[in-house]
Design a protein around this motif. Structure first.
Motif, PDB file in Angstrom:
ATOM      1  N   SER A  60      55.263 -24.444  19.591  1.00 21.60           N
ATOM      2  CA  SER A  60      56.689 -24.289  19.865  1.00 21.60           C
ATOM      3  C   SER A  60      57.114 -24.907  21.195  1.00 21.60           C
ATOM      4  N   GLN A  61      56.296 -24.700  22.228  1.00 20.16           N
ATOM      5  CA  GLN A  61      56.693 -25.173  23.555  1.00 20.16           C
ATOM      6  C   GLN A  61      56.822 -26.685  23.614  1.00 20.16           C
ATOM      7  N   LEU A  62      56.131 -27.396  22.722  1.00 14.92           N
ATOM      8  CA  LEU A  62      56.219 -28.851  22.677  1.00 14.92           C
ATOM      9  C   LEU A  62      57.188 -29.325  21.609  1.00 14.92           C
ATOM     10  N   TYR A  63      57.328 -28.530  20.543  1.00 15.71           N
ATOM     11  CA  TYR A  63      58.227 -28.926  19.453  1.00 15.71           C
ATOM     12  C   TYR A  63      59.631 -28.393  19.736  1.00 15.71           C
ATOM     13  N   SER A  64      60.209 -28.884  20.816  1.00 19.43           N
ATOM     14  CA  SER A  64      61.560 -28.522  21.236  1.00 19.43           C
ATOM     15  C   SER A  64      62.007 -29.570  22.243  1.00 19.43           C
ATOM     16  N   PHE A  65      63.295 -29.617  22.514  1.00 19.64           N
ATOM     17  CA  PHE A  65      63.816 -30.612  23.447  1.00 19.64           C
ATOM     18  C   PHE A  65      63.349 -30.305  24.868  1.00 19.64           C
ATOM     19  N   SER A  66      62.965 -31.349  25.602  1.00 24.29           N
ATOM     20  CA  SER A  66      62.589 -31.158  27.000  1.00 24.29           C
ATOM     21  C   SER A  66      63.781 -30.701  27.825  1.00 24.29           C
ATOM     22  N   PHE A  67      64.992 -31.087  27.399  1.00 23.63           N
ATOM     23  CA  PHE A  67      66.197 -30.736  28.138  1.00 23.63           C
ATOM     24  C   PHE A  67      66.797 -29.398  27.692  1.00 23.63           C
ATOM     25  N   ALA A  68      66.170 -28.735  26.725  1.00 23.00           N
ATOM     26  CA  ALA A  68      66.670 -27.444  26.248  1.00 23.00           C
ATOM     27  C   ALA A  68      65.491 -26.525  25.953  1.00 23.00           C
ATOM     28  N   PRO A  69      64.752 -26.108  26.997  1.00 25.65           N
ATOM     29  CA  PRO A  69      63.602 -25.225  26.771  1.00 25.65           C
ATOM     30  C   PRO A  69      64.039 -23.874  26.220  1.00 25.65           C
ATOM     31  N   ASN A  70      63.145 -23.281  25.453  1.00 30.74           N
ATOM     32  CA  ASN A  70      63.448 -21.997  24.819  1.00 30.74           C
ATOM     33  C   ASN A  70      62.357 -20.983  25.178  1.00 30.74           C
ATOM     34  N   PRO A  71      62.659 -20.016  26.032  1.00 32.62           N
ATOM     35  CA  PRO A  71      61.650 -19.017  26.402  1.00 32.62           C
ATOM     36  C   PRO A  71      61.497 -17.912  25.373  1.00 32.62           C
ATOM     37  N   ASP A  72      62.267 -17.959  24.310  1.00 30.46           N
ATOM     38  CA  ASP A  72      62.332 -16.839  23.368  1.00 30.46           C
ATOM     39  C   ASP A  72      61.604 -17.069  22.054  1.00 30.46           C
ATOM     40  N   PHE A  77      53.399 -20.904  17.273  1.00 25.54           N
ATOM     41  CA  PHE A  77      53.840 -21.876  16.285  1.00 25.54           C
ATOM     42  C   PHE A  77      55.082 -21.283  15.599  1.00 25.54           C
ATOM     43  N   SER A  78      56.220 -21.969  15.707  1.00 24.98           N
ATOM     44  CA  SER A  78      57.491 -21.376  15.291  1.00 24.98           C
ATOM     45  C   SER A  78      57.687 -21.385  13.781  1.00 24.98           C
ATOM     46  N   PRO A  79      58.186 -20.286  13.227  1.00 27.64           N
ATOM     47  CA  PRO A  79      58.609 -20.281  11.817  1.00 27.64           C
ATOM     48  C   PRO A  79      59.940 -21.011  11.655  1.00 27.64           C
ATOM     49  N   GLN A  80      60.187 -21.485  10.458  1.00 27.05           N
ATOM     50  CA  GLN A  80      61.381 -22.295  10.168  1.00 27.05           C
ATOM     51  C   GLN A  80      62.696 -21.648  10.604  1.00 27.05           C
ATOM     52  N   PRO A  81      62.940 -20.368  10.321  1.00 30.03           N
ATOM     53  CA  PRO A  81      64.235 -19.803  10.721  1.00 30.03           C
ATOM     54  C   PRO A  81      64.488 -19.890  12.224  1.00 30.03           C
ATOM     55  N   GLU A  82      63.428 -19.741  13.038  1.00 30.27           N
ATOM     56  CA  GLU A  82      63.609 -19.822  14.486  1.00 30.27           C
ATOM     57  C   GLU A  82      63.931 -21.233  14.947  1.00 30.27           C
ATOM     58  N   ILE A  83      63.290 -22.232  14.325  1.00 28.63           N
ATOM     59  CA  ILE A  83      63.570 -23.617  14.714  1.00 28.63           C
ATOM     60  C   ILE A  83      65.005 -23.972  14.344  1.00 28.63           C
ATOM     61  N   HIS A  84      65.432 -23.561  13.157  1.00 28.57           N
ATOM     62  CA  HIS A  84      66.809 -23.832  12.748  1.00 28.57           C
ATOM     63  C   HIS A  84      67.792 -23.148  13.693  1.00 28.57           C
ATOM     64  N   ALA A  85      67.534 -21.880  14.031  1.00 28.65           N
ATOM     65  CA  ALA A  85      68.418 -21.150  14.937  1.00 28.65           C
ATOM     66  C   ALA A  85      68.448 -21.806  16.314  1.00 28.65           C
ATOM     67  N   TYR A  86      67.300 -22.320  16.752  1.00 28.48           N
ATOM     68  CA  TYR A  86      67.229 -23.031  18.033  1.00 28.48           C
ATOM     69  C   TYR A  86      68.136 -24.260  18.032  1.00 28.48           C
ATOM     70  N   LEU A  87      68.061 -25.064  16.962  1.00 26.94           N
ATOM     71  CA  LEU A  87      68.900 -26.261  16.875  1.00 26.94           C
ATOM     72  C   LEU A  87      70.375 -25.894  16.801  1.00 26.94           C
ATOM     73  N   GLN A  88      70.707 -24.838  16.094  1.00 29.62           N
ATOM     74  CA  GLN A  88      72.101 -24.382  16.044  1.00 29.62           C
ATOM     75  C   GLN A  88      72.596 -23.995  17.437  1.00 29.62           C
ATOM     76  N   ARG A  89      71.760 -23.277  18.170  1.00 29.86           N
ATOM     77  CA  ARG A  89      72.152 -22.838  19.513  1.00 29.86           C
ATOM     78  C   ARG A  89      72.325 -24.024  20.453  1.00 29.86           C
ATOM     79  N   VAL A  90      71.369 -24.962  20.414  1.00 25.20           N
ATOM     80  CA  VAL A  90      71.447 -26.132  21.289  1.00 25.20           C
ATOM     81  C   VAL A  90      72.723 -26.923  21.011  1.00 25.20           C
TER      82      VAL A  90
END
Length: 508
Positions: A60-72, A77-90
């Motif tokens: 998860s820590q690498l599979y995310s934008f460097s300019f939008a880190p997610n501590p949550d 290894f992130s499940p699909q709903p969390e990755i989708h929610a992350y992109l929605q939030r960003v």
């Protein structure tokens, strides 16, 4: 055709690539942009792939934008709903969603040399529309169009049938007889979930993959608090994971024997969970590790070894209205069919819709030259077209988000230089494109993807690997660190370019 709406930049797709491009162009002051998205929300692959067990196989820590880190992140290894929610939030926090056009499909994009613009025809909820864009950025991606198998009789099957990337959540598979075709990355995640609820699962395997243990863990509340509040800790996590992943590169690209420890780990994983020697033999790969995508799972082998799962390795001869017939004549009756056969990666559908300066489509050029681009991003004959996640940008070991951010940086610099030098068009030349790809293919001959003894979706019909990057990812970033204008044919702006009304003015 409707009156074209002028726009500086038109982006296709709103997954990681399209979203990164929109955010970074907006930061650069390039706010006259439109993002066309066929779905009803941002997210791309992570919006569409909702099958049971869907998760990422990059930390998860690498599979995310460097300019939008997610501590949550809840897991390493992130499940699909969390990755989708992350992109929605960003997307929401970046303030760019007002320029996203959802439920709209790109029908065609044609370069108009007189206007020096891309005329992009789209169809959405309100009907057809046309945009006239200075630049066209494709973020459609290589894992966006599901690929169905060409099996005799599949259209005659009377039960429920769907692709893993188009999961039908209205179908209750509890107690049903289910067939799964494919043993790739999606299948090894969904099969353990199906095994828990289905009455019986037939798993059709053409090639046994290597499956490593999934070293996943849940982040504690204390660890998440530290990632949020301790300066530099999350960046340190990300950096450590990044360099750990880069240590895999020599085994892929230089000497497969270096991967012997990983191969032993995969075979030990198989031996640990599958006690039946006959089944274990069927599940043992017959090629070098890394030749096909290496998979990770703690649940796959136990599921396949369970009493209600049958691994079928005989080739499929045909599908009937009620079941699947294999080459040995056996017919297995089923209630539902799940197709986990991957995506159109070497014949990307968007290439058929884009017509360049010479009047031929991107797909037609690829048919002649093989799917190739300059630095995975630009193509001769296609001025002001930038492909994200283009040819030979895929990875077998690390995060595609790193590649995407590298390409977005290159595109941003291209647009800056176009502004600074008052350029209407930039089109990469044939010679540097040919040299770049000749070097790639020469390097590719030494890699495990070519020498490892397997057939994979990495290869096109001619046996060329047109999907993966055969070097370290930091090499890719260095190559795309600046837009090398000398490799491009350019044209200057005209008076008409300078007075073209903005999109806002056109709507006024």
């Amino acid at each position: 055709m409707s009156t074209p709406l002028p726009v500086d930049h038109l982006v296709i797709g709103s997954g990681f690539a399209g979203l990164a491009a929109a955010i970074k162009l907006d930061e650069d002051g390039e706010r006259d942009l439109v993002v066309i998205e066929k779905g009803s929300d941002v997210g791309g692959t992570w919006r569409d792939n909702t099958y049971p067990g869907a998760a990422c196989d990059v930390p998860s820590q690498l599979y995310s934008f460097s300019f939008a880190p997610n501590p949550d992140w809840s897991m390493s290894f992130s499940p699909q709903p969390e990755i989708h929610a992350y992109l929605q939030r960003v997307a929401r926090e970046a303030g760019v969603l007002d320029r996203f056009v959802f439920d709209t499909r790109v029908e065609s994009a044609r370069w108009d040399d007189d206007q020096q613009r891309w005329l992009v025809e789209v169809t959405g909820p309100t009907g057809p529309a046309t945009y006239a864009a200075r630049t066209l950025l494709s973020g459609a991606g290589g894992l966006s169009e599901p690929k169905l198998p060409e099996i005799e009789g599949i259209e005659t099957f009377q039960g429920d049938v769907f692709h893993s990337a188009q999961w039908d959540h209205d179908v209750d598979l509890t107690g049903k007889r289910v067939a799964v075709i494919g043993t790739g990355a999606s299948a090894i995640q969904l099969v353990p979930e199906l095994q828990k609820v289905a009455g019986h699962v037939d798993l059709y395997q053409r090639t046994a993959p290597y499956v490593l243990p999934r070293h996943d863990r849940r982040y504690s509340a204390l660890e998440k608090a530290a990632l949020r509040y301790v300066p530099g800790l999350q960046k340190l996590y990300r950096t450590a994971i990044y360099w750990g992943r880069e240590t895999y590169v020599p085994a892929f690209t230089l000497q497969p024997k270096i991967a012997a420890p990983a191969k032993k780990m995969a075979l030990d994983n198989l031996k640990k969970h599958v006690k039946d020697p006959v089944l274990r033999e069927k599940l043992t790969p017959t090629f070098e590790i890394g030749c096909k995508r290496i998979l990770i799972s703690n649940a796959y082998y136990p599921a396949v070894a369970s009493d209600n799962v049958e691994l079928v390795t005989d080739p499929i001869a045909k599908i009937t209205g009620s079941g699947i017939v294999t080459a040995d004549g056996t017919e297995r009756e089923i209630d539902a069919l799940v197709v986990a056969t991957g995506f159109h990666t070497t014949d990307i559908p968007i290439a058929h819709a884009i017509t360049g300066r010479t009047g031929r489509t991107l797909a037609e050029r690829f048919a002649e030259h093989g799917m190739s681009a300059y630095k995975g991003t630009t193509i001769p004959e296609f001025p002001n077209l930038f492909m994200m996640v283009g040819p030979n940008t895929g990875l077998g070991h690390s995060s595609m988000v790193f590649i995407i951010e590298s390409q977005v940086a290159y595109i941003r610099d291209a647009i800056r230089q176009m502004r600074t030098n008052r350029l209407a068009t930039v089109e990469v030349k044939e010679a540097p494109t040919a040299d770049f790809n000749a070097g790639l293919q020469k390097r590719m001959k030494r890699t495990v993807w070519t020498t490892g003894g397997c057939a994979s979706w990495y290869l096109d019909a001619e046996g060329r690997n047109t999907t993966l990057w055969p070097h370290a990812t930091f090499t890719f970033r260095r190559l795309l660190s600046r837009f090398d204008l000398s490799a491009y044919t350019v044209t200057g702006e005209t008076a008409a370019d300078e007075t073209t009304p903005s999109r806002e003015a056109a709507h006024a």
